[in-house]
Design a protein around this motif. Structure first.
Motif, short mmCIF file in Angstrom:
data_model
loop_
_atom_site.label_atom_id
_atom_site.label_comp_id
_atom_site.label_asym_id
_atom_site.label_seq_id
_atom_site.Cartn_x
_atom_site.Cartn_y
_atom_site.Cartn_z
N GLY A 80 0.82 -1.20 0.00
CA GLY A 80 0.00 0.00 0.00
C GLY A 80 0.86 1.25 0.00
O GLY A 80 1.99 1.27 -0.49
N GLU A 81 0.28 2.29 0.59
CA GLU A 81 0.91 3.61 0.54
C GLU A 81 1.57 3.92 1.88
O GLU A 81 2.77 3.72 2.04
CB GLU A 81 -0.20 4.60 0.18
CG GLU A 81 0.23 6.01 0.00
CD GLU A 81 -0.96 6.87 -0.41
OE1 GLU A 81 -1.78 6.43 -1.23
OE2 GLU A 81 -1.06 7.98 0.12
N ALA A 82 0.75 4.36 2.82
CA ALA A 82 1.28 4.76 4.12
C ALA A 82 0.16 4.61 5.14
O ALA A 82 -1.02 4.70 4.78
CB ALA A 82 1.73 6.21 4.07
N PRO A 83 0.50 4.41 6.40
CA PRO A 83 -0.56 4.30 7.41
C PRO A 83 -1.35 5.60 7.51
O PRO A 83 -0.80 6.69 7.33
CB PRO A 83 0.22 4.05 8.71
CG PRO A 83 1.60 3.66 8.31
CD PRO A 83 1.85 4.26 6.96
N GLU B 198 -4.53 3.42 11.48
CA GLU B 198 -3.40 2.48 11.44
C GLU B 198 -2.29 2.94 12.39
O GLU B 198 -1.70 2.14 13.12
CB GLU B 198 -2.86 2.36 10.01
CG GLU B 198 -3.80 1.66 9.03
CD GLU B 198 -4.94 2.53 8.51
OE1 GLU B 198 -4.85 3.77 8.66
OE2 GLU B 198 -5.91 1.97 7.96
N PRO C 167 -1.94 -2.48 9.57
CA PRO C 167 -2.25 -1.90 8.26
C PRO C 167 -3.72 -2.07 7.87
O PRO C 167 -4.35 -3.07 8.22
CB PRO C 167 -1.36 -2.71 7.30
CG PRO C 167 -1.25 -4.04 7.96
CD PRO C 167 -1.27 -3.79 9.45
N PHE C 168 -4.23 -1.10 7.16
CA PHE C 168 -5.57 -1.19 6.56
C PHE C 168 -6.64 -1.62 7.58
O PHE C 168 -7.33 -2.61 7.38
CB PHE C 168 -5.55 -2.16 5.36
CG PHE C 168 -4.93 -1.57 4.13
CD1 PHE C 168 -5.67 -0.77 3.26
CD2 PHE C 168 -3.59 -1.77 3.83
CE1 PHE C 168 -5.10 -0.21 2.13
CE2 PHE C 168 -3.00 -1.21 2.70
CZ PHE C 168 -3.76 -0.43 1.85
N THR D 206 1.51 -4.62 3.69
CA THR D 206 2.29 -3.56 4.31
C THR D 206 2.20 -2.29 3.46
O THR D 206 1.52 -2.27 2.44
CB THR D 206 3.76 -3.99 4.52
OG1 THR D 206 4.43 -3.03 5.33
CG2 THR D 206 4.51 -4.15 3.19
N GLY D 207 2.88 -1.25 3.91
CA GLY D 207 2.87 0.01 3.17
C GLY D 207 4.24 0.34 2.60
O GLY D 207 5.25 -0.25 2.99
N HIS E 220 -5.79 1.76 -5.32
CA HIS E 220 -5.87 1.71 -3.85
C HIS E 220 -7.34 1.57 -3.46
O HIS E 220 -8.22 2.18 -4.09
CB HIS E 220 -5.28 3.01 -3.27
CG HIS E 220 -4.99 2.92 -1.80
ND1 HIS E 220 -5.98 3.01 -0.85
CD2 HIS E 220 -3.83 2.72 -1.14
CE1 HIS E 220 -5.41 2.89 0.36
NE2 HIS E 220 -4.11 2.71 0.20
N1 URA Z 1 -0.57 1.48 3.31
C1 URA Z 1 -1.81 1.95 3.12
O1 URA Z 1 -2.12 2.44 2.04
N2 URA Z 1 -2.67 1.84 4.13
C2 URA Z 1 -2.36 1.27 5.31
O2 URA Z 1 -3.19 1.16 6.17
C3 URA Z 1 -1.06 0.79 5.49
C4 URA Z 1 -0.19 0.90 4.48
#
Ligand code: URA
Length: 185
Positions: free
Chosen positions: A45-48, A52, A58-59, A84-85, A159
């Motif tokens: 994924g991208e980032a928490p 999260e 995650p997610f 994971t991100g 996403h």
């Molecule tokens: N990356 C995401 O895009 N979402 C998350 O919750 C964790 C990692």
């Protein structure tokens, strides 16, 4: 830094102490990722986001519910995959991670991939695609296709948050996940 690490548990312990970039100063948790340590499918994924960051997984927010539905439509559960991100710490106000933050986090991702050895990496969204496929990639051009990565195949898709926003129909990422899952059966 990560060369001598031989287990995901050790990697996670070290990652939780990471101060490679300034996201360490504002985070509540390091979201290392979770799932099957021998997964054939690795979801990047991208980032928490806020939820999260608060719970370290995650997610777990609304996009996570969509992700669960997409997985289920592809005949998968979270136990089948590793999630994971591209960065493990929440960027302030949920902005996209900066290039230097992606680079600082990269050794953790590389080592996760080296230890899990997935057959397929599904990139959820443009940040993940540009992080491991091609920095100038356009999602509309690469989505629905399959690319050879170093030791794994790369499937770019949307996403789950794009489904939530209504900009993308759930059928598209569901079909991409299905194709990724079918590719090694
Ligand atoms: N990356 C995401 O895009 N979402 C998350 O919750 C964790 C990692």
């Amino acid at each position: 830094m990560t060369e001598n690490i031989s287990s995901l548990g050790t990697l996670q312990r070290l990652c939780k102490e990471c101060r490679n970039c300034s996201l360490a100063m504002s985070r509540q948790s390091v979201v290392f990722g979770e799932g099957n340590p021998a997964a054939k499918i690795f979801l990047l994924g991208e980032a928490p986001g806020a939820q999260e960051d608060a719970c370290g997984r995650p997610f777990v927010g609304r996009a996570g519910k969509v992700l669960d539905q997409l997985l289920s439509a592809a005949g998968l559960t979270r136990q089948d995959v590793f999630i994971t991100g591209s960065v493990k710490c929440r960027p302030p106000k949920n902005r996209n991670p900066y290039r230097n933050e992606l680079a600082a986090c990269r050794p953790w991702l590389e080592k996760q991939l080296a230890l899990i050895k997935p057959q397929v990496v599904v990139c959820l969204g443009l940040v993940a695609v540009q992080n491991i496929l091609e920095p100038k990639a356009k999602l509309t051009e690469v989505r629905g296709r399959c690319f050879e990565g170093p030791g794994y195949r790369i499937y770019p898709t949307y996403h789950p948050a794009a489904v939530l926003r209504g900009t993308v129909k759930a059928e598209l990422p569901a079909a991409d996940l299905k194709a990724a899952a079918r590719s090694f059966l």
